[in-house]
Design a protein around this motif. Structure first.
Motif, PDB file in Angstrom:
ATOM      1  N   VAL A  30       0.866  -1.403  -0.076  1.00 22.30           N
ATOM      2  CA  VAL A  30       0.024  -0.118   0.137  1.00 22.30           C
ATOM      3  C   VAL A  30       0.933   1.532   0.108  1.00 22.30           C
ATOM      4  O   VAL A  30       0.609   2.279  -0.828  1.00 22.30           O
ATOM      5  N   MET A  31       1.875   1.430   0.728  1.00 23.35           N
ATOM      6  CA  MET A  31       2.845   2.479   1.081  1.00 23.35           C
ATOM      7  C   MET A  31       3.542   2.482  -0.406  1.00 23.35           C
ATOM      8  O   MET A  31       3.897   3.842  -1.050  1.00 23.35           O
ATOM      9  N   ARG A  32       3.886   1.454  -1.325  1.00 27.26           N
ATOM     10  CA  ARG A  32       4.310   1.425  -2.698  1.00 27.26           C
ATOM     11  C   ARG A  32       3.529   2.191  -3.597  1.00 27.26           C
ATOM     12  O   ARG A  32       3.724   3.131  -4.242  1.00 27.26           O
ATOM     13  N   ALA A  33       2.060   1.915  -3.542  1.00 25.56           N
ATOM     14  CA  ALA A  33       1.030   2.514  -4.395  1.00 25.56           C
ATOM     15  C   ALA A  33       1.150   4.047  -3.833  1.00 25.56           C
ATOM     16  O   ALA A  33       0.985   5.076  -5.028  1.00 25.56           O
ATOM     17  N   TRP A  34       0.932   4.376  -2.764  1.00 24.26           N
ATOM     18  CA  TRP A  34       1.018   5.610  -2.379  1.00 24.26           C
ATOM     19  C   TRP A  34       2.103   6.563  -2.910  1.00 24.26           C
ATOM     20  O   TRP A  34       2.185   7.546  -3.467  1.00 24.26           O
ATOM     21  N   LEU A  38       9.998   2.693   3.327  1.00 24.56           N
ATOM     22  CA  LEU A  38       9.958   1.521   2.674  1.00 24.56           C
ATOM     23  C   LEU A  38      11.218   0.742   2.635  1.00 24.56           C
ATOM     24  O   LEU A  38      11.480  -0.442   2.552  1.00 24.56           O
ATOM     25  N   ALA A  39      12.534   1.470   2.705  1.00 25.09           N
ATOM     26  CA  ALA A  39      13.769   1.016   2.532  1.00 25.09           C
ATOM     27  C   ALA A  39      14.381   0.502   3.935  1.00 25.09           C
ATOM     28  O   ALA A  39      15.204   0.061   4.081  1.00 25.09           O
ATOM     29  N   GLY A  40      13.427   0.829   4.965  1.00 25.08           N
ATOM     30  CA  GLY A  40      13.692   0.173   6.174  1.00 25.08           C
ATOM     31  C   GLY A  40      14.726   1.022   7.244  1.00 25.08           C
ATOM     32  O   GLY A  40      15.195   0.530   8.106  1.00 25.08           O
ATOM     33  N   GLU A  41      14.884   2.242   6.682  1.00 29.08           N
ATOM     34  CA  GLU A  41      16.126   3.126   7.135  1.00 29.08           C
ATOM     35  C   GLU A  41      15.478   3.940   8.289  1.00 29.08           C
ATOM     36  O   GLU A  41      15.973   4.224   9.328  1.00 29.08           O
TER      37      GLU A  41
END
Length: 815
Positions: A505-509, A692-695
Motif C-alpha cells: 500500500v505504501m508503494r502505491a501511495w 520502505l527502505a527500512g532506514e
C-alpha cells in the motif's frame, strides 16, 4: 533537527511452538509470506530445504512459499533474520482474535444458560481459569459444562471457589481445556431456576494459559425495520425486521400508535399470532401479553395491523414497539428506516457529504480511474454507462483465476455494492418523483478497474491481496489509475512497516495513487484499526450514520461498529468519517449476500448494507471528484484537503462530541475539499521512501495514562478518551455545521487549535506527521517497554515478527 533513536529488537518469530518429531515430508505444509533478504537468496534457501516458492512479488521484497515447521526451522538456522508471515485469510468484514459478542442463549424450560465464544486467531489456546457470576435468584449452579467437559467440585486438578452467585474455577495439568485455532468453546450453566434473561445479569470470563482474557461482550448489532408495506385491499399494513441475535427473544409487551382516522385496530399479529383479545380504538394502545411470543434467533419478525379502514398511508403516523422479557425493545418506526423506493430513487448519502453540489457544477469524476480490490463486479446499466449514457471504461482482472483473468463475476455481492456507491450513474429522484440535478453514486462518471481478489464467501489470502495491489501499481500508467479503494480490514500482527500488505500500500501511495482504506468494523473499542488502515500515510475512513434523517444533521452519530484508534504505533486514526450506515447500493439477488441477507433487500437490485467499507467507497468517490477538479493533486494534497475541510462533531459547549480516535478530523465534505487550496498539512516529517527502505520508521503522538487507561495526545486539552463508546445520540441539536469544524476557523480555545496549520504547540502536533521531541515521545524511555506502551503486555501473534533487525525510529522536532 532530527532526533534518531535506534532500537535493536529481537525477532519474535516462533512458528508452531517448537519442532515436531515428524519429518518434513510427513508434516503438512502451510503458506507464508517470507521477507528479510533478497528474493534470490530467499528462493535458494527455501528450495534448499525442500520448500516451494509459489510467487515472487514485484512491488515488495518478498516471496510466498509453502513450508513445513521443520523446513522453516532449517531455513532460520541458515538465515535467522528472515520473517515469516502466515498467508492468512483476510475477510471483507474481518473479525479475527476472539469472537465474544454472541449473546447468551436461554433454555428457560431446562433452566440452562449457554454462551459460545470462537477462537478466530491462528493460535491454539488452553483455558486455565473460569469466572462466572449470575443472579442470586437463580439459586445453585447445579451443572457446568465447558467444551463438553463436565466440571464440578471434587474433580481432580480442578479447584472450585463457589458462592451463592459466583464461581471461580482453576484448571490444572491435564484438566486445562484446549480451544484450537478456529474452534468454538461452549459454556453451559444449569441452575435451580432461571430468574433473568438479561445478559447484563451474567458474567463469563475465561483466562487462557498465555494470559489472554476472553469475556462475554454485548452484541452491538442493531437491525432496523424495513419500510411499511401496505395492502389497501385488506386494510392492512406490515413491517419486517430480524432478530439478529442467535438466541430466542420473548415478546412480553406491545405498544402501538396509528392514525385515529383508521378506526379500530381489528388485529395486531406478531409472526402470525394475533395479540388482541378484542379490537381497540383511540390511536394508541399498549398490550401486555399473558403468554410470551418466542422469536427464534436470526429469524424474521413480522408485524401486521388490520384496521376497520385504511385512511392513511403516511409512514409517520404508524409506530409499533415490542418489549422483550430481557427488558430490551425493538421499534418498528419508519421514520428510522429508509423510505421504500423503486428504481427511481435517492440514495441520500451524496447529499450528506455535499457531493450533489459538485454534480450540479458538472464535477462527476470524469477522466479519473478508481481501482477497487474486492469480490468482483456484476454489470448493471447504471454501472456500465456514464451519466451521458456513454460506455464507461471498465477494466477487469481476476487474481484468483489467471486462466480467465478478465472474468470477475461477483458471487458475493460486496464488490458490486462498493462499485455502485462510487459510480452509480442513475439520476436522483425525490420521494415525490421529481428529478434532481445529481446522481446516486458519488463519482458517477469515473472509470473503474475491478480486481477480484476475494471469493464468494468474501475471503482472500495475503498473497491474493498483494498480487492485486501489485497489478494496480504495474498498470497504473496504462489504465490511468489515480485512486485505490480497499474496503477490507485484517487484524494487525506486526508493526505497520513490517506488514506485507501495508508495504505494498505504501508503494502505491509513493507511486502517486491515493489509497483509501476501511477503518474496520471492530468498534467501538479503542485500538481496533485494521490492516491496511493502520498505515500512517493512507486515508483511513470510519463510519457515521445520518439516523435515517439526511436532511437533519442534529441526530447524526458515529456508528458503534466503526473501528477506533489509536494504532499500535500511536497514530490517530481514522483520518475522517463518512456515511456508513444503511447505504443503498446495487447487488445481485443471487449473490451470497443477496441470498443470505434478504432482510436488506430494498427492491430493484438495491440492498441496504452498513460498514466502514461503504464509508471508504464514498470517500474514494470524493477523491475522484477532487482529481477531476484539479488533476495535479498529489495523494498528500488530497489527504490534507480532506482533513482540513472535514467537519468535526462538537457539542453546544464546544467540546468534542466524539473522540478524535473515533471521528478523526470529522465528516468529509466533498464541495469544501474541492474548493480548498491548502497544501502541506498531511504526512509532513515522514519519508515514505526511507520507511520502505527500512532506514526510518515512525511512531505517532498518542499516549495512554497508566492510572486510568485514558488515551490522549500530549499538548491537547479536553481530548482524553477512555476507549468507550458514547452511545448517546450525539449531536442532539448540535450540528455538523461548516463553522463549527475544528479544521476550519473554530478552535476549542486559544491554546488548543486542532488541525491544518493550527497546531497544538510547536512540539506536539496531532497526527504523527510531525512527531514528538524527546520530552513528549510516545514511549517515554524510547523503547517498547511494558510500563509505557499503549497495549500493556500484549504481543503480536507468534508467526509475525515485530522486526528482525535494527530499526531507526524517528521523532521530528519542529524548529
Amino acid at each position: 533537527m532530527l532526533n534518531k533513536i535506534v532500537i535493536v529488537a529481537v525477532s519474535l518469530v516462533c512458528i508452531g511452538g517448537g519442532i515436531s518429531a515428524l519429518t518434513s515430508s510427513e508434516q503438512s505444509k502451510a503458506s507464508f509470506i517470507v521477507q528479510g533478504a533478497s528474493q534470490d537468496t530467499m528462493y535458494k534457501q527455501i528450495v534448499a530445504v525442500g520448500g516451494e516458492v509459489t510467487h515472487t512479488f514485484q512491488v515488495i521484497e518478498a516471496v510466498s512459499a509453502q513450508l513445513t515447521e521443520n523446513q522453516i526451522d532449517r531455513v532460520k538456522r541458515v538465515n535467522p533474520l528472515l520473517r515469516f508471515f502466515s498467508n492468512a485469510d483476510v475477510n471483507i468484514s474481518s473479525k479475527n482474535g476472539w469472537k465474544t459478542n454472541k449473546p447468551l442463549k436461554y433454555k428457560i424450560n431446562k433452566d440452562k444458560v449457554v454462551w459460545v465464544a470462537k477462537n478466530r486467531s491462528d493460535v491454539d489456546q488452553k483455558i486455565e481459569h473460569i469466572l462466572l457470576t449470575w443472579p442470586a435468584a437463580n439459586g445453585t449452579l447445579t451443572k457446568l459444562k465447558v467444551a463438553g467437559k463436565k466440571l464440578q467440585p471434587g474433580n481432580r486438578n480442578v479447584d472450585f471457589d463457589l458462592t451463592g452467585d459466583s464461581a471461580t474455577i482453576t484448571l490444572k495439568g491435564k484438566k486445562k481445556i484446549s480451544v484450537n485455532a478456529g474452534k468454538k468453546v461452549r459454556i453451559m450453566m444449569e441452575f435451580d431456576k432461571i430468574s433473568s434473561v438479561v445478559d447484563a445479569d451474567y458474567q463469563i470470563a475465561l483466562m487462557m494459559q498465555d494470559g489472554t482474557l476472553v469475556q462475554l461482550q454485548k452484541d452491538q448489532d442493531v437491525t432496523p425495520s424495513l419500510p411499511i408495506r401496505y395492502s389497501v385491499g385488506k386494510n392492512e399494513i406490515s413491517w419486517t425486521t430480524a432478530n439478529k441475535s442467535e438466541r430466542d427473544q420473548y415478546v412480553s409487551k406491545v405498544t402501538f400508535d396509528w392514525p385515529a382516522t383508521n378506526g379500530l385496530v381489528e388485529q395486531l399479529k406478531i409472526n402470525g399470532k394475533n395479540v388482541l383479545a378484542k379490537p381497540v380504538s383511540g390511536g394508541t394502545s399498549s398490550v401486555k401479553l399473558s403468554e410470551y411470543i418466542a422469536i427464534e434467533g436470526e429469524k424474521d419478525i413480522v408485524i401486521s395491523m388490520a384496521f376497520s379502514e385504511l385512511a392513511s398511508v403516511d409512514d409517520l403516523e404508524y409506530d409499533v414497539e415490542l418489549e422483550f422479557a430481557d427488558r430490551t425493545t425493538q421499534q418498528f418506526r419508519t421514520t428510522n428506516a429508509t423510505p421504500q423506493q423503486g428504481n427511481d430513487r435517492d440514495t441520500f448519502y451524496p447529499s450528506v457529504v455535499n457531493a450533489d453540489q459538485a454534480h450540479e457544477r458538472g464535477i462527476t469524476g470524469a477522466g479519473v480511474t478508481v481501482a477497487i480490490i474486492d469480490t468482483g463486479f456484476e454489470g448493471y446499466k447504471t454501472l456500465e454507462k456514464t451519466t451521458s449514457s456513454q460506455d464507461r471504461f471498465i477494466h477487469t482482472y481476476n487474481v484468483l483465476d489467471i486462466e480467465e483473468s478478465d472474468k470477475v463475476e461477483d458471487g458475493n455481492g460486496h464488490g458490486t455494492h462498493i462499485a455502485s456507491v462510487i459510480a452509480n450513474s442513475s439520476q436522483t429522484f425525490s420521494l415525490n418523483g421529481q428529478m434532481r440535478h445529481s446522481y446516486n453514486g458519488i463519482a458517477p462518471d469515473s472509470d473503474l478497474v475491478i480486481i477480484k481478489a476475494f471469493d464468494e464467501q468474501g475471503r482472500a489470502s495475503y498473497a491474493d491481496i498483494l498480487k492485486a495491489i501489485e497489478y494496480v501499481i504495474e498498470n497504473q500508467s496504462r489504465l490511468n489509475i489515480k485512486v485505490l479503494n480497499l474496503s477490507f480490514s485484517a487484524t494487525p500482527s506486526s508493526n505497520y512497516w513490517d506488514d506485507p500488505i501495508n508495504q505494498a500500500v505504501m508503494r502505491a501511495w509513493d507511486a502517486g495513487i491515493t489509497v483509501l482504506a476501511a477503518a474496520g468494523n471492530q468498534g467501538p473499542e479503542a485500538m481496533t484499526i485494521g490492516v491496511p488502515g493502520n498505515t500512517p500515510y493512507v486515508i483511513t475512513v470510519g463510519a457515521m450514520s445520518d439516523a435515517y434523517t439526511p436532511e437533519d444533521p442534529s441526530d447524526d452519530f458515529v456508528t458503534s461498529f466503526s473501528s477506533a484508534g489509536p494504532t499500535f504505533e500511536g497514530f490517530v486514526k481514522p483520518e475522517v468519517i463518512a456515511p456508513g450506515g444503511h447505504i443503498q447500493g446495487l447487488l445481485d439477488d443471487d449473490s451470497y449476500i443477496g441470498e443470505n441477507y434478504e432482510i436488506y433487500d430494498d427492491n430493484d437490485n438495491y440492498f441496504i448494507l452498513s460498514g466502514s467499507s461503504q464509508s471508504t467507497a464514498i470517500t474514494s468517490g470524493i477523491v475522484a471528484l477532487m482529481l477531476q477538479a484539479d488533476p495535479s493533486l498529489t495523494p498528500d494534497d488530497i489527504k490534507c484537503r480532506l482533513m482540513y475541510t472535514a467537519k468535526i462533531a462538537i457539542t453546544e459547549e464546544g467540546d468534542l462530541a466524539y473522540s478524535i480516535f473515533q471521528q478523526g478530523a470529522g465528516l468529509v465534505d466533498a464541495i469544501a475539499a474541492i474548493d480548498e487550496s491548502a497544501k502541506g498539512c498531511a504526512n509532513e516529517g515522514m519519508s515514505i521512501a526511507l520507511d520502505l527502505a527500512g532506514e526510518d520508521h515512525y511512531i505517532g503522538p498518542a499516549m495512554r495514562y497508566e492510572n486510568d487507561g485514558d488515551y490522549y495526545v500530549p499538548g491537547t486539552e479536553g481530548m482524553n478518551w477512555n476507549g468507550l463508546y458514547n452511545d448517546s445520540q450525539l449531536w442532539g441539536n448540535r450540528n455538523f455545521v461548516s463553522n463549527s469544524q475544528l479544521w476550519g476557523n473554530r478552535n476549542f480555545n486559544s491554546d488548543s487549535q486542532l488541525w491544518g496549520n493550527r497546531n497544538f504547540s510547536s512540539d506536539s502536533q496531532l497526527w504523527g506527521n510531525r512527531n514528538f521531541n524527546s520530552d513528549s515521545q510516545l514511549w517515554g524511555n524510547r523503547n517498547f517497554s511494558s510500563d509505557s506502551q499503549l497495549w500493556g503486555n500484549r504481543n503480536f501473534s507468534s508467526d509475525s515478527s515485530l522486526t528482525a533487525d535494527a530499526v531507526s525510529i524517528k521523532w521530528v522536532e519542529q524548529q
